[in-house]
Scaffold this motif. Structure first.
Motif, PDB file in Angstrom:
ATOM      1  N   TRP A   1       0.822  -1.211   0.000  1.00 35.15           N
ATOM      2  CA  TRP A   1       0.000   0.000   0.000  1.00 35.15           C
ATOM      3  C   TRP A   1       0.855   1.260   0.000  1.00 35.15           C
ATOM      4  CZ3 TRP A   1      -5.503   0.574   1.676  1.00 35.15           C
ATOM      5  CH2 TRP A   1      -6.224  -0.583   1.405  1.00 35.15           C
ATOM      6  N   SER A   2       1.917   1.276   0.806  1.00 35.65           N
ATOM      7  CA  SER A   2       2.740   2.478   0.884  1.00 35.65           C
ATOM      8  C   SER A   2       4.150   2.138   1.315  1.00 35.65           C
ATOM      9  CB  SER A   2       2.150   3.468   1.889  1.00 35.65           C
ATOM     10  OG  SER A   2       2.997   4.605   2.019  1.00 35.65           O
ATOM     11  N   PRO A   3       5.129   2.738   0.663  1.00 39.06           N
ATOM     12  CA  PRO A   3       6.491   2.653   1.192  1.00 39.06           C
ATOM     13  C   PRO A   3       6.561   3.396   2.524  1.00 39.06           C
ATOM     14  CG  PRO A   3       6.469   3.524  -1.062  1.00 39.06           C
ATOM     15  CD  PRO A   3       5.054   3.520  -0.571  1.00 39.06           C
ATOM     16  N   PRO A   4       7.608   3.147   3.301  1.00 37.07           N
ATOM     17  CA  PRO A   4       7.814   3.969   4.503  1.00 37.07           C
ATOM     18  C   PRO A   4       7.861   5.454   4.121  1.00 37.07           C
ATOM     19  CG  PRO A   4       9.302   2.096   4.510  1.00 37.07           C
ATOM     20  CD  PRO A   4       8.650   2.118   3.158  1.00 37.07           C
ATOM     21  N   ALA A   5       7.439   6.297   5.027  1.00 37.49           N
ATOM     22  CA  ALA A   5       7.344   7.738   4.758  1.00 37.49           C
ATOM     23  C   ALA A   5       8.648   8.326   4.226  1.00 37.49           C
ATOM     24  CB  ALA A   5       6.897   8.467   6.019  1.00 37.49           C
ATOM     25  N   TRP A   6       9.776   7.867   4.746  1.00 36.82           N
ATOM     26  CA  TRP A   6      11.066   8.446   4.350  1.00 36.82           C
ATOM     27  C   TRP A   6      11.443   8.124   2.902  1.00 36.82           C
ATOM     28  CZ3 TRP A   6      14.909   4.985   3.073  1.00 36.82           C
ATOM     29  CH2 TRP A   6      14.797   3.692   3.568  1.00 36.82           C
ATOM     30  N   MET A   7      10.762   7.185   2.275  1.00 39.91           N
ATOM     31  CA  MET A   7      11.023   6.860   0.865  1.00 39.91           C
ATOM     32  C   MET A   7      10.154   7.687  -0.090  1.00 39.91           C
ATOM     33  SD  MET A   7      11.326   2.751   0.601  1.00 39.91           S
ATOM     34  CE  MET A   7      12.169   1.756   1.811  1.00 39.91           C
ATOM     35  N   LYS A   8       9.169   8.400   0.459  1.00 42.75           N
ATOM     36  CA  LYS A   8       8.174   9.076  -0.374  1.00 42.75           C
ATOM     37  C   LYS A   8       8.442  10.572  -0.506  1.00 42.75           C
ATOM     38  CE  LYS A   8       3.901   7.806   0.188  1.00 42.75           C
ATOM     39  NZ  LYS A   8       2.610   7.483   0.830  1.00 42.75           N
ATOM     40  N   THR A   9       8.026  11.118  -1.624  1.00 44.27           N
ATOM     41  CA  THR A   9       8.231  12.542  -1.875  1.00 44.27           C
ATOM     42  C   THR A   9       7.387  13.424  -0.960  1.00 44.27           C
ATOM     43  OG1 THR A   9       6.587  12.524  -3.666  1.00 44.27           O
ATOM     44  CG2 THR A   9       8.916  12.214  -4.285  1.00 44.27           C
ATOM     45  N   ASN A  10       6.261  12.913  -0.452  1.00 43.35           N
ATOM     46  CA  ASN A  10       5.437  13.726   0.452  1.00 43.35           C
ATOM     47  C   ASN A  10       5.842  13.555   1.916  1.00 43.35           C
ATOM     48  OD1 ASN A  10       4.337  11.250   1.193  1.00 43.35           O
ATOM     49  ND2 ASN A  10       2.205  11.875   0.884  1.00 43.35           N
ATOM     50  N   GLY A  11       6.761  12.599   2.206  1.00 43.13           N
ATOM     51  CA  GLY A  11       7.252  12.390   3.560  1.00 43.13           C
ATOM     52  C   GLY A  11       6.253  11.779   4.521  1.00 43.13           C
ATOM     53  N   LYS A  12       5.143  11.237   4.001  1.00 44.19           N
ATOM     54  CA  LYS A  12       4.107  10.633   4.843  1.00 44.19           C
ATOM     55  C   LYS A  12       3.667   9.310   4.224  1.00 44.19           C
ATOM     56  CE  LYS A  12       1.359  14.011   4.145  1.00 44.19           C
ATOM     57  NZ  LYS A  12       0.220  14.907   4.071  1.00 44.19           N
ATOM     58  N   MET A  13       3.214   8.380   5.054  1.00 38.88           N
ATOM     59  CA  MET A  13       2.677   7.131   4.513  1.00 38.88           C
ATOM     60  C   MET A  13       1.302   7.358   3.905  1.00 38.88           C
ATOM     61  SD  MET A  13       4.084   4.085   6.934  1.00 38.88           S
ATOM     62  CE  MET A  13       3.363   2.850   5.887  1.00 38.88           C
ATOM     63  N   ASP A  14       0.522   8.268   4.475  1.00 41.54           N
ATOM     64  CA  ASP A  14      -0.792   8.567   3.925  1.00 41.54           C
ATOM     65  C   ASP A  14      -0.657   9.494   2.729  1.00 41.54           C
ATOM     66  OD1 ASP A  14      -1.852   7.059   5.963  1.00 41.54           O
ATOM     67  OD2 ASP A  14      -2.594   8.766   7.121  1.00 41.54           O
ATOM     68  N   GLY A  15      -1.510   9.257   1.728  1.00 41.75           N
ATOM     69  CA  GLY A  15      -1.477  10.078   0.534  1.00 41.75           C
ATOM     70  C   GLY A  15      -0.217   9.834  -0.282  1.00 41.75           C
ATOM     71  N   SER A  16      -0.078  10.610  -1.341  1.00 44.18           N
ATOM     72  CA  SER A  16       1.062  10.407  -2.239  1.00 44.18           C
ATOM     73  C   SER A  16       1.416  11.698  -2.944  1.00 44.18           C
ATOM     74  CB  SER A  16       0.715   9.343  -3.287  1.00 44.18           C
ATOM     75  OG  SER A  16       1.798   9.129  -4.163  1.00 44.18           O
ATOM     76  N   GLY A  17       2.706  11.922  -3.098  1.00 49.95           N
ATOM     77  CA  GLY A  17       3.165  12.978  -3.979  1.00 49.95           C
ATOM     78  C   GLY A  17       3.179  12.431  -5.398  1.00 49.95           C
ATOM     79  N   SER A  18       3.636  13.238  -6.326  1.00 53.05           N
ATOM     80  CA  SER A  18       3.757  12.773  -7.711  1.00 53.05           C
ATOM     81  C   SER A  18       5.088  13.260  -8.262  1.00 53.05           C
ATOM     82  CB  SER A  18       2.604  13.307  -8.552  1.00 53.05           C
ATOM     83  OG  SER A  18       2.668  12.781  -9.852  1.00 53.05           O
ATOM     84  N   PRO A  19       6.017  12.361  -8.463  1.00 57.29           N
ATOM     85  CA  PRO A  19       5.890  10.921  -8.263  1.00 57.29           C
ATOM     86  C   PRO A  19       5.866  10.573  -6.769  1.00 57.29           C
ATOM     87  CG  PRO A  19       8.157  11.435  -8.800  1.00 57.29           C
ATOM     88  CD  PRO A  19       7.374  12.729  -8.893  1.00 57.29           C
ATOM     89  N   CYS A  20       5.465   9.354  -6.482  1.00 59.34           N
ATOM     90  CA  CYS A  20       5.375   8.899  -5.089  1.00 59.34           C
ATOM     91  C   CYS A  20       6.760   8.685  -4.481  1.00 59.34           C
ATOM     92  CB  CYS A  20       4.575   7.601  -5.023  1.00 59.34           C
ATOM     93  SG  CYS A  20       4.646   6.798  -3.412  1.00 59.34           S
ATOM     94  N   LEU A  21       7.556   7.888  -5.175  1.00 62.64           N
ATOM     95  CA  LEU A  21       8.875   7.513  -4.639  1.00 62.64           C
ATOM     96  C   LEU A  21       9.924   8.565  -4.926  1.00 62.64           C
ATOM     97  CD1 LEU A  21       9.159   3.758  -5.674  1.00 62.64           C
ATOM     98  CD2 LEU A  21       9.041   4.651  -3.349  1.00 62.64           C
ATOM     99  N   LYS A  22      10.770   8.794  -3.926  1.00 67.20           N
ATOM    100  CA  LYS A  22      11.960   9.600  -4.173  1.00 67.20           C
ATOM    101  C   LYS A  22      12.827   8.804  -5.141  1.00 67.20           C
ATOM    102  CE  LYS A  22      12.188  11.579   0.480  1.00 67.20           C
ATOM    103  NZ  LYS A  22      12.969  11.599   1.740  1.00 67.20           N
ATOM    104  N   PRO A  23      13.473   9.454  -6.092  1.00 69.76           N
ATOM    105  CA  PRO A  23      14.302   8.714  -7.056  1.00 69.76           C
ATOM    106  C   PRO A  23      15.348   7.824  -6.381  1.00 69.76           C
ATOM    107  CG  PRO A  23      14.066  10.993  -7.744  1.00 69.76           C
ATOM    108  CD  PRO A  23      13.450  10.884  -6.370  1.00 69.76           C
ATOM    109  N   GLU A  24      15.933   8.301  -5.295  1.00 70.32           N
ATOM    110  CA  GLU A  24      16.972   7.534  -4.611  1.00 70.32           C
ATOM    111  C   GLU A  24      16.405   6.360  -3.811  1.00 70.32           C
ATOM    112  OE1 GLU A  24      16.138  11.194  -1.980  1.00 70.32           O
ATOM    113  OE2 GLU A  24      16.143  10.722  -4.117  1.00 70.32           O
TER     114      GLU A  24
END
Length: 145
Positions: free
Chosen positions: A56-79
């Motif tokens: 459902w969601s990567p850990p918050a620290w892997m996501k561009t929005n910094g949260k498990m809820d919701g999603s940035g676009s793109p979701c994943l940080k490139p690194e």
């Protein structure tokens, strides 16, 4: 309540990944084992119970929005792309070590839904690229079966 098996910010090597999957040990894993046992007791020639894993969601620290809820676009940080693939592989290995074999993995639950709960939006081309460059090779290497 959201949870992950590695909440250590920046742990790209997944050195702090909970291979004991402690959160799932009291209910989810025993439930899966009970379902497997029940399925074995029902005569169904040529059929077996198979589990499909869907994150459902990567850990918050892997996501561009910094949260498990919701999603940035793109979701994943490139690194974090390769790390998220490795995370899914390690989770699969952890479950298998506890006797719950994972038959298949989908890349993302509802990849086009930017939900208010755990989510990770993937556009079709992003998901295809991530599978081809990260998830597919990782699963092929770590889980060739």
């Amino acid at each position: 309540r959201s949870y992950s098996f590695d909440d250590v910010d920046g742990d790209y090597g997944l050195e702090h990944f909970d291979t004991a999957v402690a959160h799932d040990r009291d209910a989810i894993i025993p439930f899966a084992r009970a379902a497997m046992k029940k399925a074995q007791s029902v005569p169904m020639p040529g059929r077996t119970l198979r589990f499909i894993a869907t994150p459902w969601s990567p850990p918050a620290w892997m996501k561009t929005n910094g949260k498990m809820d919701g999603s940035g676009s793109p979701c994943l940080k490139p690194e974090a792309r390769a790390t998220w693939a490795k995370y899914i592989s390690k989770w699969t290995s952890a479950y298998e070590s506890m006797g719950v074999d994972i038959w298949a993995v989908t890349p993302q639950n509802e990849p086009d839904n930017n939900a208010t709960w755990e989510a990770c939006v993937f556009k079709p081309h992003e998901e295809m690229e991530w599978i081809a460059t990260d998830l597919g090779p990782e699963l092929k290497e770590s889980h060739p079966e």
